[in-house]
Write an enzyme that holds these catalytic residues in place. Structure first.
Site, PDB file in Angstrom:
ATOM      1  CG  ASP A   1      -2.926   6.679   6.626  1.00 57.56           C
ATOM      2  OD1 ASP A   1      -3.514   6.904   6.155  1.00 57.56           O
ATOM      3  OD2 ASP A   1      -3.194   4.870   7.207  1.00 57.56           O
TER       4      ASP A   1
ATOM      5  CD  GLU B   1      -5.965  10.050   4.673  1.00 55.77           C
ATOM      6  OE1 GLU B   1      -6.150   9.628   3.639  1.00 55.77           O
ATOM      7  OE2 GLU B   1      -5.931   9.047   5.687  1.00 55.77           O
TER       8      GLU B   1
ATOM      9  CG  ASP C   1      -2.105   0.740   1.120  1.00 56.01           C
ATOM     10  OD1 ASP C   1      -2.489   1.503  -0.570  1.00 56.01           O
ATOM     11  OD2 ASP C   1      -2.645   1.457   1.776  1.00 56.01           O
TER      12      ASP C   1
ATOM     13  CG  HIS D   1       0.497   9.423  -0.858  1.00 52.93           C
ATOM     14  ND1 HIS D   1      -0.616  10.721  -0.725  1.00 52.93           N
ATOM     15  CD2 HIS D   1      -0.176   8.415  -0.569  1.00 52.93           C
ATOM     16  CE1 HIS D   1      -1.245  10.024   0.581  1.00 52.93           C
ATOM     17  NE2 HIS D   1      -1.144   9.122   0.212  1.00 52.93           N
ATOM     18  CG  ASP D   2      -4.839   7.993  -1.188  1.00 54.39           C
ATOM     19  OD1 ASP D   2      -4.985   7.211  -1.917  1.00 54.39           O
ATOM     20  OD2 ASP D   2      -4.990   8.048  -0.464  1.00 54.39           O
TER      21      ASP D   2
END
Length: 602
Positions: A259, A301, A116, A365-366
């Protein structure tokens, strides 16, 4: 100082922990053990002068994150600098660009192959071997601080990898560590949990549990099957994760990105997202940090409904937060050329508590999730479900007339829902334009990208760049042939930085030069500091407009000319981006994708 902070925050910390664990007979023993961890962490922290100084100044100075001089970048160590030592050599590039807040993507030990993108942590105290060592990370933190750069790391606290020491011991039957996770033998109990949970990664596995064939048990895995959810109803997990948090902070870290924080507290029969005790748990971590490492900031996040996002942003949880609504709606508006949903939503949902700040980003990044409010959309006659379907088609090039080149991520075969991946430049049309050698399309794509950056850098909060987007790098489709990456389309925008110098007069250089210039303009304009903003309603739906003090920002989100008029503004102005002078006539014209930062000439 430690004693003073303990006296100021221990009652609040105790209150949080009592809500979570007060029913236990050993509650006061828990508090005693935690106090010892906090004191030890504080003593270790005071050995590093800049951390000691930051802690002493944390409550006395104006928050650094509200300064217009703070500009961020997120990057992968290996893709940007090969390793931690190599990243030290890139400090000069970051400073030249104007970046002084750097978020390093996960760098702690994780499984080989699928992991991941590093968000499956096998150890919170060992750096992934290919990136270096803990000593290298400490050295990088020291060098960052010598150069005025703040260090940001992830705190992956919802789950560990299945290779973490705790998970390995749980597999072996160790009762203590089995209780660190949600592990069940009874499939009926698993089905009861799944009945109220949504599937986050439906292409990986249906449901939110993974069956371990050898052990003949089920383990809760909200995300990937190799990411085991931690069980915070067990106070031993909280203590263990506090210890990891203090260790990471004391490496020289200024900000921890929490996260998947919306998922950290689970209760059967609920969605297990944004539950009340999730907030209580985060507050407990925050009060512990205020005592042991008070200059440490938390960044939220929470990629959830906008109504839920803001609930994590406050003095006692996260003072910093990603702004997923701003990000999603920028792209939505790029596709529709209609700013009404952007204006309505930000006007209604922008405000957050004083001394807190948004992290404003265009790409990261996502993936891109369409996290706008269906209620906001409905007020404008927009069907939220249908609009998401349109956006998914538009940004994967399946809509007639689309300029975007993106990849779908986690397509749900039942609902048709998915998220979007791609670099900023490819999603904004530069890839298609260059492939077709169409000079007009290239001109429009460049203008579109510059317009988005100009809006982002004028907003309150911290503007965050995703590494390589400042150079307008295009998608990299090589991930499709890599067995460890081909199932995760996010690798299309996780690209190794090309450091060969180029002086070519091309679109990429034009964009790179513009980003550097707009950062400089922002840093030198004190009126862009702070958190205040006022959004304008505009007569032309192509135009998005807002005010920062006496700076009026107007942007045309269309490839067609547009007009604007701001009744409340009577002064003649100078555009900070071009230095052109403008009189405030009744209506002013905007060229396609034109942006102005109009500062009143007082």
């Amino acid at each position: 100082m430690y004693k003073k902070r303990l006296e100021e925050n221990m009652a609040s910390l105790t209150s949080c922990l009592y809500e979570l664990y007060g029913h236990r007979w050993d509650f006061y023993n828990l508090l005693n053990r935690l106090e010892k961890l906090m004191k030890k962490a504080c003593e270790e922290r005071e050995k590093k002068d800049y951390l000691k100084q930051a802690d002493e100044e944390s409550e006395s100075k104006s928050p650094w994150y509200l300064s217009q001089e703070t500009v961020g970048m997120m990057l992968y160590v290996d893709l940007f600098g090969d390793n931690l030592k190599g990243l030290v050599n890139k400090i000069s590039y970051l400073k030249e660009l104007g970046v002084n807040y750097v978020h390093l993507m996960p760098l702690f030990q994780c499984p080989q192959g699928e992991n991941d993108g590093g968000y499956a942590i096998s150890s919170y105290r060992i750096v992934e071997k290919s990136l270096g060592t803990i000593e290298d990370l400490k050295y990088l933190a020291d060098e960052f601080h010598k150069n005025g750069i703040r260090l940001v790391l992830d705190f992956v606290f919802n789950h560990t990898s299945d290779e973490h020491e705790w998970a390995v011991k749980a597999r072996a039957g160790d009762k203590k560590y089995k209780d660190f996770y949600y592990i069940y033998q009874d499939k009926k109990e698993v089905d009861e949990w799944n009945a109220s949970l949504r599937e986050i990664f439906p292409t990986v596995r249906r449901g939110s549990f993974t069956y371990l064939e050898k052990e003949k048990v089920w383990v809760q895995t909200t995300f990937n099957s190799f990411q085991w959810d931690l069980n915070y109803s067990n106070p031993e997990v909280f203590l263990a994760m506090c210890e990891q948090m203090f260790f990471i902070a004391n490496l020289g870290v200024d900000v921890l990105r929490l996260d998947a924080l919306a998922f950290v507290w689970k209760e059967k029969g609920t969605p297990c997202e944004s539950l009340p005790k999730a907030h209580t748990l985060i507050q407990a971590f925050q009060f512990a940090a205020k005592i042991a490492c008070p200059s440490l900031q938390f960044k939220s996040e929470a990629i959830v409904h906008p109504n839920q996002v803001v609930k994590y942003i406050n003095q006692n949880e996260c003072r910093l937060s990603y702004n997923p609504l701003e990000m999603a709606l920028l792209w939505s508006t790029i596709a529709t050329r209609d700013t009404r949903l952007l204006t309505l939503s930000l006007k209604r949902r922008w405000q957050i508590p004083e001394n807190c700040a948004w992290i404003n980003y265009i790409r990261c990044h996502d993936d891109i999730g369409w996290t706008f409010s269906d209620e906001d959309a409905a007020e404008l006659g927009i069907n939220g479900y249908m609009h998401r379907q349109f956006l998914n088609k538009f940004f994967t090039g399946r809509f007639d007339g689309s300029f975007a080149r993106g990849e779908p991520f986690q397509l749900n075969p039942t609902t048709g829902d998915c998220r979007i991946c791609g670099t900023m430049a490819s999603l904004a049309g530069l890839e298609q334009a260059e492939d077709n050698h169409n000079s007009l399309w290239i001109k429009m794509a460049v203008a579109r990208i510059k317009m988005m950056y100009a809006v982002q850098f004028a907003l309150p909060g911290i503007p965050l760049l995703y590494a390589n987007d400042e150079k307008a790098v295009l998608n990299d489709y090589s991930y499709r042939t890599n067995p460890d990456k081909k199932e995760d389309s996010r690798w299309v925008h996780r690209i190794k930085t090309e450091w060969k110098s180029s002086v070519e007069d091309n679109p990429q250089k034009e964009i790179s030069d513009f980003v550097k210039r707009i950062i400089s303009i922002r840093k030198n304009e004190k009126l862009l500091a702070g958190s205040k903003i006022f959004f304008y309603d505009t007569q032309d739906s192509h135009v998005f407009a807002f005010r920062r003090d006496t700076i009026h920002v107007v942007a045309n989100f269309s490839e067609c000319p547009a007009q604007f008029k701001i009744d409340a503004w009577s002064q003649d102005s100078t555009d900070l981006l071009t230095e052109k002078k403008y009189k405030n006539n009744n209506y002013q014209n905007l060229e396609p994708y034109e942006v102005r930062w109009l500062k009143e000439n007082l």
